[in-house]
Design a protein around this motif. Sequence first.
Motif, mmCIF file in Angstrom:
data_model
loop_
_atom_site.group_PDB
_atom_site.id
_atom_site.type_symbol
_atom_site.label_atom_id
_atom_site.label_comp_id
_atom_site.label_asym_id
_atom_site.label_seq_id
_atom_site.Cartn_x
_atom_site.Cartn_y
_atom_site.Cartn_z
ATOM 1 N N GLY A 334 36.561 -83.281 1.410
ATOM 2 C CA GLY A 334 35.564 -83.775 2.350
ATOM 3 C C GLY A 334 34.542 -84.719 1.769
ATOM 4 O O GLY A 334 33.654 -85.195 2.497
ATOM 5 N N THR A 336 32.721 -87.975 0.826
ATOM 6 C CA THR A 336 32.753 -89.290 1.463
ATOM 7 C C THR A 336 31.905 -90.254 0.657
ATOM 8 O O THR A 336 30.760 -89.947 0.299
ATOM 9 C CB THR A 336 32.214 -89.220 2.904
ATOM 10 O OG1 THR A 336 32.982 -88.265 3.643
ATOM 11 C CG2 THR A 336 32.322 -90.575 3.583
ATOM 12 N N ASN A 365 43.256 -88.376 7.655
ATOM 13 C CA ASN A 365 41.954 -88.019 8.222
ATOM 14 C C ASN A 365 41.961 -88.108 9.746
ATOM 15 O O ASN A 365 41.367 -87.267 10.430
ATOM 16 C CB ASN A 365 40.875 -88.941 7.650
ATOM 17 C CG ASN A 365 40.489 -88.587 6.221
ATOM 18 O OD1 ASN A 365 40.475 -87.406 5.856
ATOM 19 N ND2 ASN A 365 40.187 -89.590 5.424
#
Length: 385
Positions: A334, A336, A365
């Motif tokens: 997760g 980013t 995703n």
Amino acid sequence: MKLVVQVKLLPTPEQASALGATLRACNRAASHASRVAFEKRITSRNELQKDVYADLKARFGLSAQPAVRAVKKVVDAYATLRANLRAGNLGNPGSRRYVKATGEPLSFRPDAAQPFDDRCLSWQFDARTVSIWTLGGRMKGVRFACSPDQLKALVQYRRGESDLVHRDGKWFLIAICEVPEQPRYEPVDWIGVDRGIVNLATTSDGTNHQGRRLGRYRRWQARKRAELQAKGTRSAKRRAKRRARREARHATHINHRISKEIVAVAQRTGRGIAVEDLGGIRDRVRLRRDQRATLSSWPFHQLGAHLAYKARRAGVPFLEVDAAYTSQMCPRCGHTGRTNRPDRDHFCCRRCGLAGPADVVAGVNVRNRARSAWVLVTAPVPALA
């Protein structure tokens, strides 16, 4: 669901002349009705028809049903204008585009499309001909050409009116077909589709539909257009006119082929299809001058529309999910960040080390977001106490 079928008419020179005169008369009549609607602020079809019906028949030579069709075309055009104004597509009130759109009556080009219903036009499918109303009376035996699949759809599902279109010296009929939909099944999983410019579509399975050949084709077409424009002779202008829309047809063919393949895989495996919601992306992105033509000609919306209607026709679930950071987020941990994607083609998570092709990661995703979104869409609504 509604599908559009376009067939090519093959009229003789005499028939083409009659069709041209009819089309011009219908559009002159529609422009006259538009001026009346604008001056009297009429929005009701019945009111406008009472005002102009007799005039359209007497001044422009239309019979009863074509006059009614011309009135409906005008009313529909103003309804579309009002919808665009409400949506803000023509700018804010007081802007130049807004004032121009509302400050004068709508007009119709001499060769603008004209709708014909079953009282004005009939199909003879066995003979592959149509019978159509013209200013000189009913004209029978106008041949048309189409593929076997198009003919089958016309025979089984054609409904309502058909539009007569004159484009680049050719004649077409565009018909609406009401095709039954397959019942939508419950997906066992999802195929995430990442749309791009270099790679037109990349799925979460790793299937890559490259856009390099389309890009080369567009650049070649641009060079040819520039050469013909620079020459400027009558022959060059004729050639440029013949080449018009060829590039758009080529891109449409590629999008049809890609979407057909993706929908077939989803249907065969019992999965749904998920794509990114890219609405407004051209307004959000600022590019260098040399990149603007590439973005403007990127047919991502058409590919999404093809996927949506082909999936709906096959009963395949289809979702659009949030596109934010799909190419920068690690599907495993997760994390980013921009640094996760050091260049256009590669992805490498700075936290957990997951690496792979950037477009495939984006597709994964999209798939993961579709899983979560489908749970919310199909969740039962709790009963009120």
